[in-house]
Structure formats: structure tokens, C-alpha cells
Write an enzyme that holds these catalytic residues in place. Sequence first.
Site, PDB file in Angstrom:
ATOM      1  N   GLY A  11      37.466  51.747  44.739  1.00 58.47           N
ATOM      2  CA  GLY A  11      38.237  50.939  43.796  1.00 58.47           C
ATOM      3  C   GLY A  11      39.746  51.103  43.876  1.00 58.47           C
ATOM      4  O   GLY A  11      40.459  50.736  42.941  1.00 58.47           O
ATOM      5  N   ILE A  92      27.404  40.229  50.938  1.00 53.91           N
ATOM      6  CA  ILE A  92      27.855  38.896  51.333  1.00 53.91           C
ATOM      7  C   ILE A  92      27.717  37.974  50.132  1.00 53.91           C
ATOM      8  O   ILE A  92      26.685  37.975  49.451  1.00 53.91           O
ATOM      9  CB  ILE A  92      27.032  38.392  52.539  1.00 53.91           C
ATOM     10  N   HIS A 109      40.577  42.286  53.934  1.00 54.49           N
ATOM     11  CA  HIS A 109      39.827  42.819  55.072  1.00 54.49           C
ATOM     12  C   HIS A 109      40.750  43.711  55.907  1.00 54.49           C
ATOM     13  O   HIS A 109      41.879  43.314  56.214  1.00 54.49           O
ATOM     14  CB  HIS A 109      39.290  41.650  55.928  1.00 54.49           C
TER      15      HIS A 109
HETATM   16  C1  GRF Z   1      39.124  48.489  51.829  1.00 52.92           C
HETATM   17  O1  GRF Z   1      39.563  48.971  53.070  1.00 52.92           O
HETATM   18  C2  GRF Z   1      38.649  47.067  51.970  1.00 52.92           C
HETATM   19  O2  GRF Z   1      39.418  46.310  52.830  1.00 52.92           O
HETATM   20  C3  GRF Z   1      37.306  47.314  52.580  1.00 52.92           C
HETATM   21  O3  GRF Z   1      36.789  48.383  51.832  1.00 52.92           O
HETATM   22  C4  GRF Z   1      37.855  49.196  51.392  1.00 52.92           C
HETATM   23  C5  GRF Z   1      37.757  49.291  49.895  1.00 52.92           C
HETATM   24  O4  GRF Z   1      38.509  50.294  49.357  1.00 52.92           O
HETATM   25  N1  GRF Z   1      36.522  46.125  52.617  1.00 52.92           N
HETATM   26  P1  GRF Z   1      38.655  50.424  47.788  1.00 52.92           P
HETATM   27  O5  GRF Z   1      37.271  50.438  47.186  1.00 52.92           O
HETATM   28  O6  GRF Z   1      39.472  49.287  47.296  1.00 52.92           O
HETATM   29  O7  GRF Z   1      39.351  51.746  47.587  1.00 52.92           O
END
Ligand code: GRF
Length: 223
Positions: A11, A92, A109
Site C-alpha cells: 500500500g 485482472i 506499472h
Molecule cells: C508497485 O510496484 C506497483 O507498480 C506494482 O506493485 C507494487 C505495489 O506496491 N504493481 P504498493 O502496494 O503500492 O506498496
Amino acid sequence: MRVAVLCSGRGSNLQHLLRACASGLVAARVTLVVSDQPDAGALGIARRGNVPAVVALPKEPGETSAAYDARLLDVLTAEAPELVVLAGYLRIVGPAITRAFPGRIVNVHPALLPAFRGLRAIQQAVTLGVRIAGCTTHLVTDELDGGPILLQAAVAVRDGETEEHLTRRVLALEHLLLPRTVDLFAQRRVRVELGRAVVAPGDSWLTKPGVELAAGALYGEGF
Ligand code: GRF
């Protein structure tokens, strides 16, 4: 602008978005956080951040993705968000959801799309020895990590840099890019033309007081 955030894990992106909204940098309010993982750190961050609706929505055993998405859609529509943000959401999002919020779901992403779609994007990038890495925010469509690109930021990969270290540096970029993306929606500056996202001219976070840029990073147009 009312924002719903879907998460699955730690998060940290949610935390940075909440901070940007609280400080007034972003004129939006996170009114709903949903996690498909009941033990996700994101749920605690949402509760501590006084998000009005915080929902753990685990998938039932044997439940189809379509049935899960129908339950998720009920939760989402009850809160009537103007924007849905995927912040480390590992499921998804199916067609029932994308149809309900056309052009109004964004994802962050950790790669310069269209390279390295899907899971473990940074591992893929390090394995292939890319010299430039970064992250992308994009609109969510039914094609995985394939919707119109909104914003991108990049850093040069250092000699011998580990996946762990690069992950940290790219995450720092995500923490800027995602709130800025929400800000652009709050300012009504995003539209889609011929399948491409267009950001209308306006202010820039490159020169905005209160924005702490990552050293040595390159921020693409719209940031
Ligand atoms: C981030 O790197 C996001 O791009 C990827 O998962 C990670 C999530 O991190 N899909 P967080 O839960 O926001 O700390």
C-alpha cells in the site's frame, strides 16, 4: 473528485496518494479502498488515513473471476467513484468493471510500457540488462497492461544494480507518477483520442512547490 483505490499488498502507492490529497496537492478524496487480500498492509494504511469505506473482499473458494468482479462492482458502484485507481492490485480487472468505468480506471506499472507487461516487470528488465528503467501510468482496458499510456518516468540503470535496488528507485517514481495522474484527472485534463491518451496543457509538477522530485530521473510529457 471521489477516488476508489484497489490494492493487494503493502500500500505504499496508496499512502503517497493519501498524503498528496491531504496536503492539497491533489484535489481528490479517496473515499473507498478495497483489497482482495484481507491481510494487505494497504487496509491498515486506509484505516489510519481515515478513508470512509475500507473493504476486505477476498475471493471465495471456487468463485469465478466474473462472480468476484460482480461483487467488486457492487462495492464500487455503492461509493460512486469518479476515478478507480489500481495501486498494486494483483487481480485482472474483468470486462464488467472496465465497462462500468470506461476511461476512468488507471493503473501504475513498474516498467516503461509496452515493455515488460505482467508480473515481475523489474525482474524481467534486470534479466535482460536494460539501461533505462521506469514506470508508467495508463488507462485500464481489457488488454493486460495495454491501455493508453498516461505518464512515464525513467531512470538510468546503474552498473551491477540489483533488482531490489532498482525496484526501490522505480517505486519512488511511482509514488510521484500516480498522484500526479490522479491530479490530471481531477483537473479534467485527460482525454482519449484515436486510442491515445492526451493530456491538456496546464501546470507541471516539475516546478510545483511541495513536489519532491527523485534525483536524476526523467519525467515525460504531462508530468
Ligand atoms: C508497485 O510496484 C506497483 O507498480 C506494482 O506493485 C507494487 C505495489 O506496491 N504493481 P504498493 O502496494 O503500492 O506498496
